[in-house]
Design a protein around this motif. Sequence first.
Motif, PDB file in Angstrom:
ATOM      1  N   VAL A   7       0.841  -1.204   0.000  1.00  0.00           N
ATOM      2  CA  VAL A   7       0.000   0.000   0.000  1.00  0.00           C
ATOM      3  C   VAL A   7       0.879   1.258   0.000  1.00  0.00           C
ATOM      4  CG1 VAL A   7      -1.649   1.303   1.434  1.00  0.00           C
ATOM      5  CG2 VAL A   7      -2.049  -1.114   0.949  1.00  0.00           C
ATOM      6  N   ALA A   8       2.055   1.151   0.617  1.00  0.00           N
ATOM      7  CA  ALA A   8       2.989   2.292   0.641  1.00  0.00           C
ATOM      8  C   ALA A   8       3.410   2.691  -0.779  1.00  0.00           C
ATOM      9  CB  ALA A   8       4.222   1.926   1.472  1.00  0.00           C
ATOM     10  N   TYR A  15      -4.824   1.369 -10.817  1.00  0.00           N
ATOM     11  CA  TYR A  15      -6.147   0.764 -10.738  1.00  0.00           C
ATOM     12  C   TYR A  15      -6.068  -0.425  -9.777  1.00  0.00           C
ATOM     13  CZ  TYR A  15     -10.698  -0.981 -12.092  1.00  0.00           C
ATOM     14  OH  TYR A  15     -12.014  -1.387 -12.057  1.00  0.00           O
ATOM     15  N   VAL A  16      -6.735  -0.297  -8.621  1.00  0.00           N
ATOM     16  CA  VAL A  16      -6.730  -1.388  -7.643  1.00  0.00           C
ATOM     17  C   VAL A  16      -7.767  -2.421  -8.075  1.00  0.00           C
ATOM     18  CG1 VAL A  16      -7.099  -2.033  -5.239  1.00  0.00           C
ATOM     19  CG2 VAL A  16      -6.002   0.139  -5.792  1.00  0.00           C
ATOM     20  N   GLN A  17      -7.282  -3.613  -8.376  1.00  0.00           N
ATOM     21  CA  GLN A  17      -8.178  -4.648  -8.879  1.00  0.00           C
ATOM     22  C   GLN A  17      -8.737  -5.494  -7.728  1.00  0.00           C
ATOM     23  OE1 GLN A  17      -7.147  -8.205  -9.483  1.00  0.00           O
ATOM     24  NE2 GLN A  17      -9.143  -8.631 -10.410  1.00  0.00           N
ATOM     25  N   ASP A  18      -7.985  -5.559  -6.622  1.00  0.00           N
ATOM     26  CA  ASP A  18      -8.443  -6.335  -5.458  1.00  0.00           C
ATOM     27  C   ASP A  18      -7.823  -5.730  -4.205  1.00  0.00           C
ATOM     28  OD1 ASP A  18      -9.057  -8.173  -3.531  1.00  0.00           O
ATOM     29  OD2 ASP A  18      -8.300  -9.916  -4.602  1.00  0.00           O
ATOM     30  N   LEU A  19      -8.693  -5.310  -3.278  1.00  0.00           N
ATOM     31  CA  LEU A  19      -8.182  -4.702  -2.032  1.00  0.00           C
ATOM     32  C   LEU A  19      -7.510  -5.728  -1.115  1.00  0.00           C
ATOM     33  CD1 LEU A  19     -11.029  -2.206  -1.190  1.00  0.00           C
ATOM     34  CD2 LEU A  19      -8.639  -1.612  -1.487  1.00  0.00           C
ATOM     35  N   ASN A  20      -7.721  -7.004  -1.410  1.00  0.00           N
ATOM     36  CA  ASN A  20      -7.011  -8.057  -0.683  1.00  0.00           C
ATOM     37  C   ASN A  20      -7.223  -7.967   0.824  1.00  0.00           C
ATOM     38  OD1 ASN A  20      -5.334 -10.292  -0.548  1.00  0.00           O
ATOM     39  ND2 ASN A  20      -3.499  -9.048  -0.256  1.00  0.00           N
ATOM     40  N   ARG A  50      -2.606  -3.788   3.894  1.00  0.00           N
ATOM     41  CA  ARG A  50      -1.141  -3.675   3.752  1.00  0.00           C
ATOM     42  C   ARG A  50      -0.649  -3.933   2.333  1.00  0.00           C
ATOM     43  NH1 ARG A  50       0.678  -3.840   9.180  1.00  0.00           N
ATOM     44  NH2 ARG A  50       2.766  -3.541   8.356  1.00  0.00           N
ATOM     45  N   GLU A  51      -1.325  -4.824   1.617  1.00  0.00           N
ATOM     46  CA  GLU A  51      -0.936  -5.141   0.241  1.00  0.00           C
ATOM     47  C   GLU A  51      -2.208  -5.237  -0.599  1.00  0.00           C
ATOM     48  OE1 GLU A  51       3.005  -7.947   0.922  1.00  0.00           O
ATOM     49  OE2 GLU A  51       1.043  -8.866   0.937  1.00  0.00           O
ATOM     50  N   GLU A 305      -1.995 -15.724   3.381  1.00  0.00           N
ATOM     51  CA  GLU A 305      -1.397 -14.487   2.868  1.00  0.00           C
ATOM     52  C   GLU A 305      -1.467 -13.364   3.911  1.00  0.00           C
ATOM     53  OE1 GLU A 305      -3.234 -13.423  -0.810  1.00  0.00           O
ATOM     54  OE2 GLU A 305      -2.017 -11.628  -1.063  1.00  0.00           O
ATOM     55  N   TRP A 306      -2.642 -13.207   4.549  1.00  0.00           N
ATOM     56  CA  TRP A 306      -2.829 -12.134   5.523  1.00  0.00           C
ATOM     57  C   TRP A 306      -2.115 -12.437   6.841  1.00  0.00           C
ATOM     58  CZ3 TRP A 306      -8.767 -12.345   4.420  1.00  0.00           C
ATOM     59  CH2 TRP A 306      -9.017 -11.766   3.181  1.00  0.00           C
ATOM     60  N   GLY A 307      -1.709 -13.711   7.001  1.00  0.00           N
ATOM     61  CA  GLY A 307      -1.032 -14.107   8.232  1.00  0.00           C
ATOM     62  C   GLY A 307       0.223 -13.293   8.493  1.00  0.00           C
ATOM     63  N   LYS A 308       0.796 -12.747   7.431  1.00  0.00           N
ATOM     64  CA  LYS A 308       2.032 -11.958   7.605  1.00  0.00           C
ATOM     65  C   LYS A 308       1.774 -10.689   8.416  1.00  0.00           C
ATOM     66  CE  LYS A 308       2.990 -11.671   3.211  1.00  0.00           C
ATOM     67  NZ  LYS A 308       3.526 -11.043   2.024  1.00  0.00           N
ATOM     68  N   PHE A 309       0.570 -10.130   8.306  1.00  0.00           N
ATOM     69  CA  PHE A 309       0.292  -8.842   8.955  1.00  0.00           C
ATOM     70  C   PHE A 309      -0.833  -8.943   9.986  1.00  0.00           C
ATOM     71  CE2 PHE A 309       1.371  -7.748   4.459  1.00  0.00           C
ATOM     72  CZ  PHE A 309       2.638  -7.239   4.705  1.00  0.00           C
ATOM     73  N   HIS A 310      -1.989  -9.401   9.513  1.00  0.00           N
ATOM     74  CA  HIS A 310      -3.182  -9.269  10.347  1.00  0.00           C
ATOM     75  C   HIS A 310      -3.301 -10.335  11.433  1.00  0.00           C
ATOM     76  CE1 HIS A 310      -4.622  -6.103   7.838  1.00  0.00           C
ATOM     77  NE2 HIS A 310      -4.583  -6.854   6.758  1.00  0.00           N
ATOM     78  N   PHE A 311      -2.696 -11.493  11.187  1.00  0.00           N
ATOM     79  CA  PHE A 311      -2.843 -12.592  12.144  1.00  0.00           C
ATOM     80  C   PHE A 311      -1.479 -13.057  12.631  1.00  0.00           C
ATOM     81  CE2 PHE A 311      -6.290 -13.377   8.866  1.00  0.00           C
ATOM     82  CZ  PHE A 311      -7.272 -12.717   9.580  1.00  0.00           C
TER      83      PHE A 311
END
Length: 402
Positions: A7-8, A15-20, A50-51, A305-311
């Motif tokens: 996101v940085a 064009y954001v295709q998926d906010l993930n 984050r991504e 995938e989200w385990g890196k940041f959110h979990f």
Amino acid sequence: MTRKIAVADLRVGMYVQDLNCGWMDHPFLRKEIELTREDQIARIRDAGIREVYIDPARGLDGPGQDAIDAEREIEREMIAFAEAEQPQPRQTSFREEAETAKKIQGEANRLIRDLMQDVRLGRQIDSERIEPVVENITQSILRNGGALLSLCRIKNKDDYTFQHSVSVCGLQTAFCRALQMGHEDIHEAGIGGLLHDIGKTRVADEILNKPGRLTEEEFAQIKCHVVESRRILEQTPGISATAVLVAAQHHERHDGTGYPLGLKGEEISQMGQMAAIVDVYDAITSDRCYHKGLEPNEAMRKIFEWGKFHFNPVLVHAFTRCIGIYPTGSLVRLESDRLAVVIGQCEGNLLQPLVRVIHCARRNRPLPPQELDLSRPGAGGDRILRYEKPEAWGIDIALLLA
Ligand SMILES: [Fe+2]
């Protein structure tokens, strides 16, 4: 070809295709956004994302990794993790447990509906009614988790909140079991799971079920359900601190981007960290009025995938252990060119689950259903080649599992 970027690195013109990100956790109506203003980027960042995936064909390109590479990398990680596991036996077969699980699920749905009605009418929750129902769920999960968890996947849109509560109860129980917790902890975690969204009784139905984009004010009201759940449970005699933690922390995120307190890492209890994973997994696999649920295998990939940041990544691995790499309810193609639905996991052998063979892929013709335990010699060495999309074959998984 889409690209995954931080996101940085987002810029106006992309064009954001998926906010993930789990739909429940951000105020955007759509997953796709054409970035025309800086404040759109700020809102994405503020939502704790984050991504994201961008589409360079529809906007500016940026640094990052092609989507297919990123997906393959996650898949490789998951397979490597699965191969390191040790097999453990199941207590009963899927078929033996399925009938009992159906009754237990119906009973739990009726209970949470009644309890939410009690809260709406200002009545005290009767915790003695909860004990036997959650104990039945715990016992079913201990005997064969696949039976109840596969039923929990099937939800109708009107009863979403009740059915989601029962699912979170079952999943949290299975998760505790995968972590080899004691019976009392498992039971209390199940109670917390069943009641985690009880505070939604204090949020207007029009907001909870609104199909359009939520205003900032409406989103703030939805977030209040966590504080309300905590308050209701703390005021209910007989509800343990463990159960309260599940409800109070299920929207906190490991990187501090969650709510209501924005707690980080170990500031969140283990039960709270587990509940966050379970809640998102069930939410993103469910069809809602504003989105189609992901297939279980796609959802597991997202959780990884989200385990890196959110979990907490260690807990994500443990969750994978009970849900599987090919989660119950996934459609897979076998080496024998037959399609099968995954109906149960062989713990510790995540690559060889129990499946029900249903379709000949070569002739595109249904087959008489046949159960096959891929981890046993009786499966004749057949193995999973890949996932298949049920809609591509006109197969309704919900019907097959019902
Ligand atoms: Fe919630």
